[in-house]
Motif scaffolding. Structure first.
Motif, PDB file in Angstrom:
ATOM      1  N   MET A 180      18.937   4.629  12.783  1.00 22.91           N
ATOM      2  CA  MET A 180      18.035   3.621  12.251  1.00 22.91           C
ATOM      3  C   MET A 180      16.765   4.256  11.692  1.00 22.91           C
ATOM      4  N   LEU A 181      16.149   5.173  12.442  1.00 23.58           N
ATOM      5  CA  LEU A 181      14.917   5.787  11.958  1.00 23.58           C
ATOM      6  C   LEU A 181      15.164   6.674  10.737  1.00 23.58           C
ATOM      7  N   THR A 182      16.377   7.205  10.607  1.00 22.12           N
ATOM      8  CA  THR A 182      16.710   7.988   9.416  1.00 22.12           C
ATOM      9  C   THR A 182      16.641   7.108   8.184  1.00 22.12           C
ATOM     10  N   GLU A 183      17.184   5.903   8.272  1.00 20.22           N
ATOM     11  CA  GLU A 183      17.150   4.959   7.146  1.00 20.22           C
ATOM     12  C   GLU A 183      15.718   4.510   6.861  1.00 20.22           C
ATOM     13  N   ILE A 184      14.954   4.294   7.910  1.00 22.90           N
ATOM     14  CA  ILE A 184      13.547   3.906   7.737  1.00 22.90           C
ATOM     15  C   ILE A 184      12.802   5.019   7.006  1.00 22.90           C
ATOM     16  N   GLY A 185      13.062   6.258   7.371  1.00 25.10           N
ATOM     17  CA  GLY A 185      12.438   7.393   6.695  1.00 25.10           C
ATOM     18  C   GLY A 185      12.776   7.442   5.213  1.00 25.10           C
ATOM     19  N   LYS A 186      14.021   7.120   4.872  1.00 27.25           N
ATOM     20  CA  LYS A 186      14.427   7.097   3.462  1.00 27.25           C
ATOM     21  C   LYS A 186      13.669   6.009   2.696  1.00 27.25           C
ATOM     22  N   ILE A 187      13.523   4.868   3.316  1.00 26.29           N
ATOM     23  CA  ILE A 187      12.789   3.764   2.678  1.00 26.29           C
ATOM     24  C   ILE A 187      11.330   4.160   2.464  1.00 26.29           C
ATOM     25  N   ILE A 188      10.744   4.787   3.470  1.00 22.06           N
ATOM     26  CA  ILE A 188       9.345   5.213   3.363  1.00 22.06           C
ATOM     27  C   ILE A 188       9.187   6.214   2.223  1.00 22.06           C
ATOM     28  N   ARG A 189      10.082   7.198   2.152  1.00 22.15           N
ATOM     29  CA  ARG A 189       9.996   8.200   1.082  1.00 22.15           C
ATOM     30  C   ARG A 189      10.130   7.538  -0.288  1.00 22.15           C
ATOM     31  N   GLN A 190      11.135   6.667  -0.441  1.00 18.02           N
ATOM     32  CA  GLN A 190      11.349   5.992  -1.729  1.00 18.02           C
ATOM     33  C   GLN A 190      10.116   5.200  -2.135  1.00 18.02           C
ATOM     34  N   ARG A 191       9.601   4.428  -1.211  1.00 19.22           N
ATOM     35  CA  ARG A 191       8.462   3.576  -1.532  1.00 19.22           C
ATOM     36  C   ARG A 191       7.206   4.403  -1.808  1.00 19.22           C
ATOM     37  N   ARG A 192       7.004   5.471  -1.031  1.00 22.62           N
ATOM     38  CA  ARG A 192       5.854   6.341  -1.235  1.00 22.62           C
ATOM     39  C   ARG A 192       5.915   6.964  -2.625  1.00 22.62           C
ATOM     40  N   GLN A 193       7.082   7.455  -3.000  1.00 24.51           N
ATOM     41  CA  GLN A 193       7.245   8.071  -4.317  1.00 24.51           C
ATOM     42  C   GLN A 193       7.092   7.033  -5.424  1.00 24.51           C
ATOM     43  N   GLN A 194       7.592   5.836  -5.183  1.00 17.64           N
ATOM     44  CA  GLN A 194       7.452   4.754  -6.156  1.00 17.64           C
ATOM     45  C   GLN A 194       5.968   4.447  -6.393  1.00 17.64           C
ATOM     46  N   HIS A 195       5.162   4.530  -5.354  1.00 17.53           N
ATOM     47  CA  HIS A 195       3.720   4.278  -5.462  1.00 17.53           C
ATOM     48  C   HIS A 195       2.958   5.500  -5.968  1.00 17.53           C
ATOM     49  N   GLY A 196       3.655   6.631  -6.074  1.00 16.56           N
ATOM     50  CA  GLY A 196       3.023   7.839  -6.589  1.00 16.56           C
ATOM     51  C   GLY A 196       1.968   8.429  -5.678  1.00 16.56           C
ATOM     52  N   ILE A 197       2.187   8.326  -4.360  1.00 20.41           N
ATOM     53  CA  ILE A 197       1.227   8.908  -3.423  1.00 20.41           C
ATOM     54  C   ILE A 197       1.896  10.016  -2.620  1.00 20.41           C
ATOM     55  N   THR A 198       1.086  10.939  -2.161  1.00 13.75           N
ATOM     56  CA  THR A 198       1.581  12.066  -1.375  1.00 13.75           C
ATOM     57  C   THR A 198       1.732  11.666   0.089  1.00 13.75           C
ATOM     58  N   ILE A 199       2.404  12.528   0.823  1.00 14.19           N
ATOM     59  CA  ILE A 199       2.514  12.325   2.276  1.00 14.19           C
ATOM     60  C   ILE A 199       1.122  12.297   2.895  1.00 14.19           C
ATOM     61  N   GLU A 200       0.267  13.186   2.426  1.00 10.21           N
ATOM     62  CA  GLU A 200      -1.090  13.270   2.958  1.00 10.21           C
ATOM     63  C   GLU A 200      -1.871  11.981   2.710  1.00 10.21           C
ATOM     64  N   GLN A 201      -1.732  11.437   1.499  1.00  2.15           N
ATOM     65  CA  GLN A 201      -2.431  10.191   1.175  1.00  2.15           C
ATOM     66  C   GLN A 201      -1.897   9.031   2.017  1.00  2.15           C
ATOM     67  N   LEU A 202      -0.584   8.967   2.174  1.00  2.00           N
ATOM     68  CA  LEU A 202       0.008   7.905   2.992  1.00  2.00           C
ATOM     69  C   LEU A 202      -0.482   8.014   4.431  1.00  2.00           C
ATOM     70  N   ALA A 203      -0.497   9.225   4.951  1.00  2.00           N
ATOM     71  CA  ALA A 203      -0.949   9.430   6.333  1.00  2.00           C
ATOM     72  C   ALA A 203      -2.401   8.989   6.502  1.00  2.00           C
ATOM     73  N   GLU A 204      -3.246   9.386   5.549  1.00  2.00           N
ATOM     74  CA  GLU A 204      -4.663   9.027   5.635  1.00  2.00           C
ATOM     75  C   GLU A 204      -4.851   7.510   5.549  1.00  2.00           C
ATOM     76  N   GLN A 205      -4.180   6.878   4.595  1.00  5.79           N
ATOM     77  CA  GLN A 205      -4.339   5.434   4.404  1.00  5.79           C
ATOM     78  C   GLN A 205      -3.749   4.635   5.562  1.00  5.79           C
ATOM     79  N   SER A 206      -2.723   5.190   6.220  1.00  3.84           N
ATOM     80  CA  SER A 206      -2.071   4.503   7.342  1.00  3.84           C
ATOM     81  C   SER A 206      -2.699   4.849   8.684  1.00  3.84           C
TER      82      SER A 206
END
Length: 106
Positions: free
Chosen positions: A1-27
């Motif tokens: 389940m968490l593997t699929e959640i991770g895929k969704i997070i990556r897809q959505r993050r890339q769709q929004h054009g933000i980095t892992i670092e930006q997502l972490a900071e904003q979250s």
């Protein structure tokens, strides 16, 4: 389940054009957590952290638990759009979309 959640997070993050670092900071979660989630290397996660990530990505927690066939970014966006409409508008738009789809099959 968490593997699929991770895929969704990556897809959505890339769709929004933000980095892992930006997502972490904003979250307000660690970069390491986001990175491990996206790579499927997380065994558990606090609901509070998952909620913060979802909100940053304009997702609902339920988006992580939809049928796998309904998890692509465009399908999620359409479902979210429809769910935000008042019931009568949602029904009217859904009916119109179905008519258009039936016409395109002809």
């Amino acid at each position: 389940m968490l593997t699929e959640i991770g895929k969704i997070i990556r897809q959505r993050r890339q769709q929004h054009g933000i980095t892992i670092e930006q997502l972490a900071e904003q979250s307000n979660v660690s970069i390491s957590l986001i990175s491990r989630l996206e790579r499927g290397k997380v065994d558990n996660i606090k609901l509070q952290s998952l909620t913060a990530i979802a909100e940053t990505l304009n997702l609902k927690i339920a988006d992580f638990f939809r049928d796998e066939l309904l998890q692509s970014p465009n399908v999620v966006a359409l479902l979210d759009y429809l769910s935000d409409l008042p019931a009568h508008q949602r029904e009217e738009l859904a009916g119109t979309l179905l008519k258009l789809l039936r016409l395109s099959k002809s």
